[in-house]
Design a protein around this motif. Structure first.
Motif, PDB file in Angstrom:
ATOM      1  N   VAL A 502       0.816  -1.218   0.000  1.00 29.61           N
ATOM      2  CA  VAL A 502       0.000   0.000   0.000  1.00 29.61           C
ATOM      3  C   VAL A 502       0.850   1.269   0.000  1.00 29.61           C
ATOM      4  N   ARG A 503       2.127   1.149   0.398  1.00 30.13           N
ATOM      5  CA  ARG A 503       2.987   2.331   0.425  1.00 30.13           C
ATOM      6  C   ARG A 503       3.992   2.355  -0.723  1.00 30.13           C
ATOM      7  N   GLY A 504       4.028   1.285  -1.513  1.00 28.85           N
ATOM      8  CA  GLY A 504       4.968   1.236  -2.630  1.00 28.85           C
ATOM      9  C   GLY A 504       6.405   1.054  -2.184  1.00 28.85           C
ATOM     10  N   TYR A 505       6.623   0.204  -1.149  1.00 24.57           N
ATOM     11  CA  TYR A 505       7.962  -0.034  -0.629  1.00 24.57           C
ATOM     12  C   TYR A 505       8.524  -1.353  -1.168  1.00 24.57           C
ATOM     13  N   TYR A 506       9.869  -1.414  -1.228  1.00 22.01           N
ATOM     14  CA  TYR A 506      10.563  -2.584  -1.742  1.00 22.01           C
ATOM     15  C   TYR A 506      11.792  -2.865  -0.877  1.00 22.01           C
ATOM     16  N   ASP A 610       7.663  -0.682 -14.228  1.00 20.60           N
ATOM     17  CA  ASP A 610       8.250   0.570 -14.675  1.00 20.60           C
ATOM     18  C   ASP A 610       8.229   1.554 -13.502  1.00 20.60           C
ATOM     19  N   TRP A 611       9.339   2.229 -13.288  1.00 20.27           N
ATOM     20  CA  TRP A 611       9.409   3.190 -12.182  1.00 20.27           C
ATOM     21  C   TRP A 611       8.335   4.271 -12.308  1.00 20.27           C
ATOM     22  N   THR A 612       7.915   4.553 -13.527  1.00 15.27           N
ATOM     23  CA  THR A 612       6.932   5.620 -13.745  1.00 15.27           C
ATOM     24  C   THR A 612       5.587   5.280 -13.108  1.00 15.27           C
ATOM     25  N   TYR A 613       5.260   3.988 -13.051  1.00 20.56           N
ATOM     26  CA  TYR A 613       3.922   3.601 -12.614  1.00 20.56           C
ATOM     27  C   TYR A 613       3.897   3.027 -11.203  1.00 20.56           C
ATOM     28  N   THR A 614       5.015   3.006 -10.531  1.00 21.04           N
ATOM     29  CA  THR A 614       5.027   2.381  -9.203  1.00 21.04           C
ATOM     30  C   THR A 614       4.133   3.111  -8.203  1.00 21.04           C
ATOM     31  N   SER A 615       4.066   4.448  -8.295  1.00 21.20           N
ATOM     32  CA  SER A 615       3.196   5.192  -7.376  1.00 21.20           C
ATOM     33  C   SER A 615       1.730   4.940  -7.692  1.00 21.20           C
ATOM     34  N   THR A 616       1.392   4.802  -8.968  1.00 23.00           N
ATOM     35  CA  THR A 616       0.010   4.504  -9.351  1.00 23.00           C
ATOM     36  C   THR A 616      -0.424   3.139  -8.835  1.00 23.00           C
ATOM     37  N   SER A 637      -7.253   8.692  -3.132  1.00 26.79           N
ATOM     38  CA  SER A 637      -5.797   8.537  -3.258  1.00 26.79           C
ATOM     39  C   SER A 637      -5.097   9.839  -3.571  1.00 26.79           C
ATOM     40  N   ASP A 638      -5.839  10.866  -3.983  1.00 30.00           N
ATOM     41  CA  ASP A 638      -5.239  12.168  -4.310  1.00 30.00           C
ATOM     42  C   ASP A 638      -5.339  13.166  -3.164  1.00 30.00           C
ATOM     43  N   ALA A 639      -5.813  12.719  -2.013  1.00 32.54           N
ATOM     44  CA  ALA A 639      -5.954  13.629  -0.869  1.00 32.54           C
ATOM     45  C   ALA A 639      -4.584  14.066  -0.371  1.00 32.54           C
ATOM     46  N   LYS A 640      -4.558  15.212   0.313  1.00 36.11           N
ATOM     47  CA  LYS A 640      -3.293  15.750   0.821  1.00 36.11           C
ATOM     48  C   LYS A 640      -2.715  14.863   1.917  1.00 36.11           C
ATOM     49  N   ASP A 641      -3.588  14.237   2.703  1.00 37.00           N
ATOM     50  CA  ASP A 641      -3.128  13.372   3.780  1.00 37.00           C
ATOM     51  C   ASP A 641      -2.784  11.996   3.201  1.00 37.00           C
ATOM     52  N   ASP A 642      -1.504  11.736   3.025  1.00 41.86           N
ATOM     53  CA  ASP A 642      -1.073  10.442   2.502  1.00 41.86           C
ATOM     54  C   ASP A 642      -0.325   9.642   3.558  1.00 41.86           C
TER      55      ASP A 642
END
Length: 653
Positions: A502-506, A610-616, A637-642
């Motif tokens: 959910v946080r995009g960690y590796y 692809d690094w471009t899409y990892t956040s998506t 997912s676009d809220a300021k509080d992430d």
């Protein structure tokens, strides 16, 4: 008359003395009143001005040099060239053999330092400080190598009794001018060879302060073999300036020679990092635990503060382990008051549930300084390479603190020392085979045998599990796309994996070791046990007892001898003299620090991303988790509080 007649219609003012006297009296009173008022204000202003002048002269510094010199004479005066005539006449030079303690002046320092203040260079400055010329052969190879890597601007300063020209230094050490891009500074005080040790100590502090004020240093490097008064001075000054100090130990400079490959951002954090090692022993694991502790104790920690070591024992402690720990010293030559060993003994003899086991592991560590304190979790089944810690520290400095690409740090959960052949579901083949040409990969799969987790990520994990337990005390709910982990792995990996998705960690896995045929550890599987929390689940144990067979050789058919060789290699890997040197060479050759996209990014199931899409991808996983597990009706997912808490929607009580 007309004018007077307007005020006196009778036009006879001159015949009336009383009227004239009255008018003069009014004018006089007006003038006198104004004069008195002006005089009072003037007196007040004069008194205020006098008071301000008194304060100014009372507190005005009397020992400052001209503005052009910009330095304080009390701590060593900077000036170009030789002493002028006035100073030569007013100050009698000390005689040979005297212990000189006169005012400190630096006649040669300004000429070499001040030109660097006008240079616009994105590379930051690092200083090698030398008091004894005998330290030069130890430090110079590292300084020259650092200059060749071209990540920092390297300076070398003489601060003791002796000095040498750059030509003499190169000739004595067999170095060509083009092979060593180092800037030399003479930071010795006047009459250095005749000065007392106390004067040289003050001089070293002052010269370092002058150099730092001009160059804005990121780190200072010195040799432990230098003079004691000089070492004390530099340590004290770097501490007051909050500068990173790298102390190259006597005879151990080869262990730290890899620091030349780091940039200034990494070097500035060198002596601020603290590692905690946590080992959770299982029942009947005495031999494994003692083997691991022996390998931890025998490893190379040259140049570092020893990590704090926490050993968590089960309820039933074997007598062999008890005796071993009673005689175990950490550090080996330390006293009881200096011990960095923490032993914890569990009270409850009952088997833990998966939730209890997860809480126990994640609660075993909490960083005091999240940015610089990290945890290394070790299984008793592993045996560490003597060089594991040097490799680990290089990896942390390069990838956590390096300035090459900050976006890479945002996606890293930690660094694995292990290269498992399969994923934690025992079904997914580790995707290293197609990326052996790369020095490392980022795989969205956690590992439990030997992994370092960054302190800030561990704090996030605390928060994540805390909220997770509030909504789902048994941790039974899962998202449809979340992989199920095998019960051969500890239960705390499940919340770690969920947070990574959910946080995009590796996790970073050093694939160069497979290519080099080396390893940072050996995993001994002959005494391996299933995690305690799954021992009561007989059905799960049986179903997991025969994991999916993984073809370690890819599509190629192996002979019997080759298969045996592969299995032997997987169990007993070679421990090379250095893990860092081949890694540095691989990183430099691939340029993975200068280009984020050079590091392969792999999903849990091994697909390259692809690094471009990892956040998506991470935002989609967060939305799915927030709705399926987090108790939210919808997730923006676009809220300021992430923050990590945005994944949970707790109903107000």
């Amino acid at each position: 008359m007309a004018a007077r007649s307007r005020f006196h219609p009778e036009g006879k003012d001159h015949d009336r003395p009383e009227s004239f006297t009255l008018r003069r009296s009014n004018t006089y009173n007006l003038l006198v009143g104004r004069w008195k008022s002006f005089r009072r204000r003037r007196i007040i202003l004069v008194l205020l001005l006098g008071w301000l002048l008194y304060l100014f002269f009372k507190h005005m510094p009397t020992d400052l040099p001209p503005v052009s010199e910009r330095y304080d004479r009390r701590y060593g005066r900077l000036g170009g060239g030789a002493p002028d005539a006035h100073e030569s006449e007013s100050q009698t030079p000390p005689q040979a053999g005297d212990v000189y303690e006169g005012p400190i002046k630096f006649y040669a320092l300004a000429g070499t330092v001040e030109p660097h203040t006008w240079i616009q260079d994105p590379r930051a400055n690092v200083l090698f400080a030398v008091s004894d010329l005998k330290s030069v052969p130890q430090l110079l190879p590292i300084a020259c190598s650092m200059g060749q890597h071209n990540k920092t601007r390297v300076h070398l300063a003489f601060m003791g009794r002796q000095g040498a020209s750059w030509k003499e230094i190169r000739e004595l050490n067999g170095i060509t001018e083009s092979a060593c891009d180092v800037y030399l500074h003479d930071a010795r005080p006047d009459y250095a060879s005749l000065s007392s040790a106390a004067r040289l100590e003050v001089s070293a502090r002052a010269s370092l302060g002058h150099i730092h004020s001009a160059l804005r240093l990121h780190a200072v490097i010195l040799a432990s073999s230098d003079e004691e008064h000089f070492l004390n001075a530099i340590r004290d000054k770097t501490s007051s300036l909050d500068l990173s100090l790298i102390d190259m130990p006597t005879g151990g400079w080869q262990s730290l020679s890899w620091i030349s490959a780091l940039d200034s951002a990494s070097l500035s954090q060198f002596n601020k990092i603290q590692i905690d090692i946590v080992i959770q022993a299982q029942q009947d694991s005495s031999a494994s635990l003692m083997r691991l502790l022996r390998s931890v104790k025998d490893a190379d920690y040259t140049g570092w503060t020893l990590p704090r070591l926490t050993v968590e024992l089960p309820n039933n402690v074997d007598s062999f382990v008890a005796r071993y720990l009673a005689n175990f010293r950490w550090p080996a030559d330390g006293t009881a008051s200096e011990s960095r060993l923490i032993v914890r003994h569990r009270l409850d003899a009952r088997l833990m549930s998966p939730v209890q086991a997860s809480m126990r592991t994640i609660e075993s560590f909490y960083p005091q300084a999240p940015r610089t304190t990290h945890v290394l979790l070790l299984s008793p089944d592993v045996e560490l390479s003597p060089n594991y810690f040097q490799f680990l520290m290089y990896s942390v400095l390069e990838y956590k603190y390096g300035a090459g690409n900050p976006n890479l740090t945002k996606h890293m959960m930690g660094i694995s020392l292990e290269l498992p052949p399969v994923g934690p579901d025992l079904k997914t083949k580790a995707p290293y085979g197609s990326h052996l040409a790369e020095p490392c990969v980022l795989w969205q799969a956690p590992t439990s045998n030997a992994a370092l987790f960054f302190g800030d990520r561990w704090i996030e994990l605390h928060t994540f599990l805390s909220y997770r337990l509030l909504l789902d005390p048994e941790l039974g709910q899962k998202t449809p796309s979340s992989p199920s982990l095998s019960h051969k792995f500890p239960s705390w990996l499940q919340p770690v994996l969920e947070m990574m998705q959910v946080r995009g960690y590796y996790m970073m896995y050093p694939t160069f070791m497979l290519r080099e045929g080396s390893s940072a550890l050996t995993v001994h599987r002959e005494l391996a046990q299933s995690p305690e929390e799954f021992m009561m689940d007989e059905g799960t144990v049986k179903s997991d007892s025969k994991p999916t067979k993984v073809d370690l050789a890819g599509d190629r058919t192996l002979t019997a001898d080759e298969e045996i060789a592969l299995l032997m290699k997987a169990e007993h890997r070679a421990f090379p003299a250095s893990l860092v040197t081949p890694f540095v060479e691989a990183v430099s050759g691939k340029g993975v620090r200068s280009a984020q996209s050079a590091i392969p990014l792999l999903s849990f199931h091994g697909e390259q991303r692809d690094w471009t899409y990892t956040s998506t991808i991470a935002r989609k996983a967060a939305e799915e988790f927030a709705v399926s597990v987090g108790g939210c009706k919808e997730y923006d997912s676009d809220a300021k509080d992430d923050s990590i808490t945005s994944l949970f929607c707790l109903q107000a009580s």
